[in-house]
Design a protein around this motif. Structure first.
Motif, short mmCIF file in Angstrom:
data_model
loop_
_atom_site.label_atom_id
_atom_site.label_comp_id
_atom_site.label_asym_id
_atom_site.label_seq_id
_atom_site.Cartn_x
_atom_site.Cartn_y
_atom_site.Cartn_z
N HIS A 131 51.77 -39.29 27.33
CA HIS A 131 51.95 -39.23 25.88
C HIS A 131 51.47 -37.87 25.39
O HIS A 131 50.33 -37.47 25.68
CB HIS A 131 51.13 -40.32 25.19
N ILE A 132 52.33 -37.18 24.66
CA ILE A 132 51.94 -35.91 24.05
C ILE A 132 51.98 -36.11 22.55
O ILE A 132 53.02 -36.45 21.98
CB ILE A 132 52.89 -34.78 24.48
N LEU B 219 56.51 -30.41 31.19
CA LEU B 219 56.06 -31.54 32.01
C LEU B 219 57.23 -32.45 32.38
O LEU B 219 57.23 -33.07 33.44
CB LEU B 219 54.98 -32.32 31.28
N ALA B 220 58.24 -32.53 31.50
CA ALA B 220 59.42 -33.36 31.79
C ALA B 220 60.21 -32.82 32.97
O ALA B 220 60.91 -33.59 33.65
CB ALA B 220 60.31 -33.45 30.55
N ARG B 221 60.10 -31.52 33.22
CA ARG B 221 60.81 -30.94 34.37
C ARG B 221 60.23 -31.42 35.70
O ARG B 221 60.89 -31.36 36.74
CB ARG B 221 60.74 -29.41 34.31
N GLU B 222 58.98 -31.88 35.66
CA GLU B 222 58.37 -32.44 36.87
C GLU B 222 59.01 -33.80 37.12
O GLU B 222 59.02 -34.66 36.26
CB GLU B 222 56.86 -32.61 36.67
N LYS B 223 59.53 -34.01 38.28
CA LYS B 223 60.32 -35.21 38.57
C LYS B 223 59.49 -36.49 38.53
O LYS B 223 60.03 -37.59 38.41
CB LYS B 223 60.98 -35.07 39.94
N ASP B 224 58.16 -36.36 38.61
CA ASP B 224 57.31 -37.55 38.64
C ASP B 224 56.78 -37.93 37.26
O ASP B 224 55.90 -38.78 37.14
CB ASP B 224 56.13 -37.34 39.59
N SER B 225 57.31 -37.30 36.20
CA SER B 225 56.73 -37.50 34.87
C SER B 225 57.75 -38.03 33.87
O SER B 225 58.88 -37.54 33.79
CB SER B 225 56.15 -36.18 34.34
N GLU B 226 57.31 -39.05 33.10
CA GLU B 226 58.09 -39.55 31.96
C GLU B 226 57.30 -39.18 30.71
O GLU B 226 56.13 -39.53 30.57
CB GLU B 226 58.25 -41.07 32.03
N ILE B 227 57.95 -38.47 29.80
CA ILE B 227 57.24 -37.88 28.67
C ILE B 227 57.65 -38.52 27.35
O ILE B 227 58.84 -38.65 27.05
CB ILE B 227 57.50 -36.36 28.58
N GLU B 228 56.65 -38.91 26.56
CA GLU B 228 56.88 -39.35 25.19
C GLU B 228 56.16 -38.39 24.26
O GLU B 228 54.98 -38.12 24.43
CB GLU B 228 56.37 -40.78 24.98
N LEU B 229 56.89 -37.88 23.29
CA LEU B 229 56.36 -36.90 22.34
C LEU B 229 56.27 -37.53 20.96
O LEU B 229 57.25 -38.06 20.44
CB LEU B 229 57.28 -35.67 22.32
N ALA C 210 61.67 -31.18 17.67
CA ALA C 210 61.85 -32.54 18.17
C ALA C 210 63.18 -32.68 18.90
O ALA C 210 63.24 -33.23 20.01
CB ALA C 210 61.76 -33.53 17.00
N PHE C 211 64.25 -32.21 18.29
CA PHE C 211 65.57 -32.32 18.93
C PHE C 211 65.68 -31.40 20.15
O PHE C 211 66.34 -31.75 21.13
CB PHE C 211 66.68 -32.04 17.92
N PHE C 212 65.05 -30.25 20.08
CA PHE C 212 65.03 -29.36 21.25
C PHE C 212 64.38 -30.06 22.44
O PHE C 212 64.86 -29.96 23.58
CB PHE C 212 64.28 -28.08 20.89
N ALA C 213 63.29 -30.77 22.18
CA ALA C 213 62.61 -31.51 23.26
C ALA C 213 63.52 -32.60 23.83
O ALA C 213 63.62 -32.77 25.06
CB ALA C 213 61.31 -32.12 22.73
N LEU C 214 64.19 -33.34 22.96
CA LEU C 214 65.10 -34.40 23.42
C LEU C 214 66.22 -33.84 24.28
O LEU C 214 66.62 -34.45 25.28
CB LEU C 214 65.70 -35.13 22.22
N LYS C 215 66.74 -32.70 23.89
CA LYS C 215 67.84 -32.09 24.64
C LYS C 215 67.40 -31.52 25.98
O LYS C 215 68.24 -31.16 26.80
CB LYS C 215 68.49 -30.98 23.80
N ASN C 216 66.10 -31.43 26.18
CA ASN C 216 65.58 -30.79 27.41
C ASN C 216 64.70 -31.73 28.23
O ASN C 216 63.72 -31.30 28.82
CB ASN C 216 64.84 -29.51 27.05
N VAL D 5 62.89 -34.67 27.49
CA VAL D 5 61.82 -35.54 27.00
C VAL D 5 62.42 -36.91 26.68
O VAL D 5 63.46 -37.02 26.03
CB VAL D 5 61.14 -34.94 25.75
N SER D 6 61.76 -37.97 27.15
CA SER D 6 62.33 -39.33 27.08
C SER D 6 62.42 -39.87 25.66
O SER D 6 63.46 -40.40 25.25
CB SER D 6 61.49 -40.30 27.92
N LYS D 7 61.32 -39.75 24.90
CA LYS D 7 61.28 -40.32 23.55
C LYS D 7 60.56 -39.35 22.62
O LYS D 7 59.56 -38.75 23.01
CB LYS D 7 60.54 -41.66 23.55
N VAL D 8 61.08 -39.24 21.39
CA VAL D 8 60.44 -38.41 20.38
C VAL D 8 60.39 -39.19 19.07
O VAL D 8 61.40 -39.79 18.67
CB VAL D 8 61.19 -37.08 20.16
N SER D 9 59.23 -39.20 18.42
CA SER D 9 59.09 -39.91 17.16
C SER D 9 58.26 -39.09 16.18
O SER D 9 57.53 -38.19 16.58
CB SER D 9 58.43 -41.28 17.38
N ILE D 10 58.40 -39.45 14.89
CA ILE D 10 57.65 -38.79 13.82
C ILE D 10 57.11 -39.86 12.90
O ILE D 10 57.86 -40.74 12.44
CB ILE D 10 58.54 -37.82 13.01
#
Length: 261
Positions: free
Chosen positions: A4-5, A172-182, A231-237, A239-244
């Motif tokens: 979680h970030i 961190l999302a580029r690391e294959k072992d990581s699921e990222i929520e922002l 936020a959208f830049f992260a989603l496009k690259n 990142v699994s989930k993004v919220s505000i």
């Protein structure tokens, strides 16, 4: 490895009771977590008290040398250490950092072709030291980053905290072992349809809708535009989930704005 970030900013940082409550919610997040904070409103207060005039363009601060000294003291000192101390009280072993510490985030001076933003740093896909960040996480240490970076040649630079959060998430999302929520947390329940109505937040915003409402400044103001762009830049690259939304609902998908492509 789920991470979680969380980026906190706005009025959440100004009030001691509010920041304490916000960090309590953060402390209850399960699993690995990273906190990024701004502090622009606190810096504005100090700068105004000192009689230093501030210039903003499209929600972004112009940072001259005098302003840089104040924001470094405010972000990396007062705010960062206060947050770390509160997290320790919630049994979170936090470590306060700026980008220069451990070479965690190396930036470059923003191009001055159109606007001279002064001592402002931008980051890219090579800026984030994911190796050190993952090392800290695996040692059960929670990194707490302020929005100060360095350029590798001895200079500190002021960098947008939303941008830092997005690039840490993407790296961190580029690391294959990581699921990222922002999570972008501030004092509103989400992105508001009507800025006068705190209950009027969007449940979901896709990129097409964002492009549409970005042109309507009665819906989103300048400060929200870079937040949503990040936020959208992260989603496009990757990142699994993004919220505000509010930190109260970090674990609740039903009471905040969810971003989707």
């Amino acid at each position: 490895m789920k991470i979680h970030i969380v980026k906190i900013g706005g009025h959440l940082i100004n009030d001691q009771k509010v920041i304490r409550s916000s960090l309590e919610y953060f402390s209850k997040l399960q699993g690995y977590k990273i906190l990024i904070h701004g502090g622009g409103k606190k810096a504005d207060f100090i700068l105004n008290k000192m009689g230093i005039n501030q210039k903003m363009i499209q929600g972004r601060r112009i940072t001259d040398k005098e302003t840089l000294d104040i924001v470094v003291m405010t972000y990396a000192g007062m705010i960062n250490k206060n947050i770390v101390a509160i997290l320790q009280s919630y049994h979170c072993n936090a470590l306060g950092l700026c980008g220069a510490d451990g070479n965690c985030i190396q930036s470059y001076l923003r191009d001055k072709t159109n606007i001279d933003y002064g001592y402002v740093g931008d980051v890219n896909s090579k800026s984030v030291n994911t190796h050190l960040i993952k090392f800290l996480l695996k040692k059960n240490i929670i990194p707490v980053f302020c929005s100060i970076t360095h350029n590798g040649i001895g200079n500190l630079l002021n960098t947008n905290a939303d941008t830092i959060a997005a690039y840490i998430a993407i790296s961190l999302a580029r690391e294959k072992d990581s699921e990222i929520e922002l999570h972008f947390c501030f004092e509103k329940k989400g992105v508001l349809r009507d800025i006068q109505d705190s209950e009027s937040y969007f449940k979901k915003i896709n990129f097409h809708l964002f492009q549409k409402i970005k042109k309507n400044h009665t819906i989103i103001k300048n400060g929200m535009i870079p937040k949503l762009e990040n936020a959208f830049f992260a989603l496009k690259n990757g990142v699994s989930k993004v919220s505000i939304g509010l930190p109260n609902y970090l674990n609740d998908l039903n009471h905040k704005t969810i971003l989707c492509l």
